[in-house]
Design an enzyme around this catalytic site. Sequence first.
Site: not given
Ligand code: 3HC
Length: 283
Positions: A140, A152, A190
């Site tokens: 996961h 995970e 989750n």
């Molecule tokens: N793909 C690849 N890289 C990405 C991306 C994507 N979709 N979105 C953001 N990035 C990269 C950016 O390029 C940037 O890289 P850099 O530092 O090398 O320049 C870095 O991530 C930070 O991005 P931003 O500056 O644009 O934006 P933020 O600092 O706000 O970060 C985020 C965005 C990484 C999404 C951050 O907000 C975050 O960690 N959010 C929480 C995400 C989370 O909790 N995910 C888990 C969800 S649960 C899950 O997935 C389980 C499933 O079963 C549902």
Amino acid sequence: MNIKEIYIVGAGQMGSGIAQVAIQSGYKVILNDVDVKFVEKAKANIEKRVSRLVEKGKITEEEKEKALNNLSTSVDLTDAKNADLVIEAIVENEDIKGQVFKKLDAICKEDAILASNTSSISITQIAANTKRADKVVGMHFFNPVPVMKLLEITKGLDTSEETLKVAQEVGEKLGKVTVISKDSPGFIVNRLLDPMLNEAIYLLDEGVATVEDIDKGMVNGCNHPMGPLALTDLIGLDVLLAVMEVLYKEYGDPKYRPCPLLRRMVKAGKLGKKTGEGFYKYN
Ligand code: 3HC
């Protein structure tokens, strides 16, 4: 077992994210979906993201070319016949996953490992569609896959120690931190995260606070990188609903009841970032 070729079923945001980190880590990857237009879109997105890494100076042009050369696409599951590892990342639906695993079991090499990126469905149940339950495991990943460090790994009732070991080794080669969970609904993350996201939607539905204030609350009060409603938009409201349905059904505890507003928004097609609208609007 030495994993060289990975077949990924499902070219959505999770499947293409897994494909990207795998090709950058030196694996040969075949990315599958049901239609050419889906795999072509995923391939274009991967190329764009890897090119951006070159622009940012994180990888060289040569590393980019090497990674992209590792990627091919497929719309025919029989192309999984030489894969050492298959990672399924399709819709969170027991029946559809079951059918795919049944087909993969017939197509794949005897010693191939079949993994699912499921976030909530029982690995034991998925494995029951195959004759190789010892080689079925949960892998996961988290969204966005190239950024989130965690993998995970879930052990079904019959998953062998050798299969777990291979899943861990692959995770490490992909640069991920690995954790192991028993086959329990929601696994570790989750089970903790999704009830919190669901509760945020209850807050909104009850009119306790606005979307912005709920998110500001968790960003500034708990140092979360993004608020729960923005995160739900990123994950997909349909994905959260599917997980909550499993938690509610399996544990039978009202604390897991999906929020009615979440159901209504999914019915209305407001699935979050991927459809242009969820709790926020996107262009
Ligand atoms: N793909 C690849 N890289 C990405 C991306 C994507 N979709 N979105 C953001 N990035 C990269 C950016 O390029 C940037 O890289 P850099 O530092 O090398 O320049 C870095 O991530 C930070 O991005 P931003 O500056 O644009 O934006 P933020 O600092 O706000 O970060 C985020 C965005 C990484 C999404 C951050 O907000 C975050 O960690 N959010 C929480 C995400 C989370 O909790 N995910 C888990 C969800 S649960 C899950 O997935 C389980 C499933 O079963 C549902």
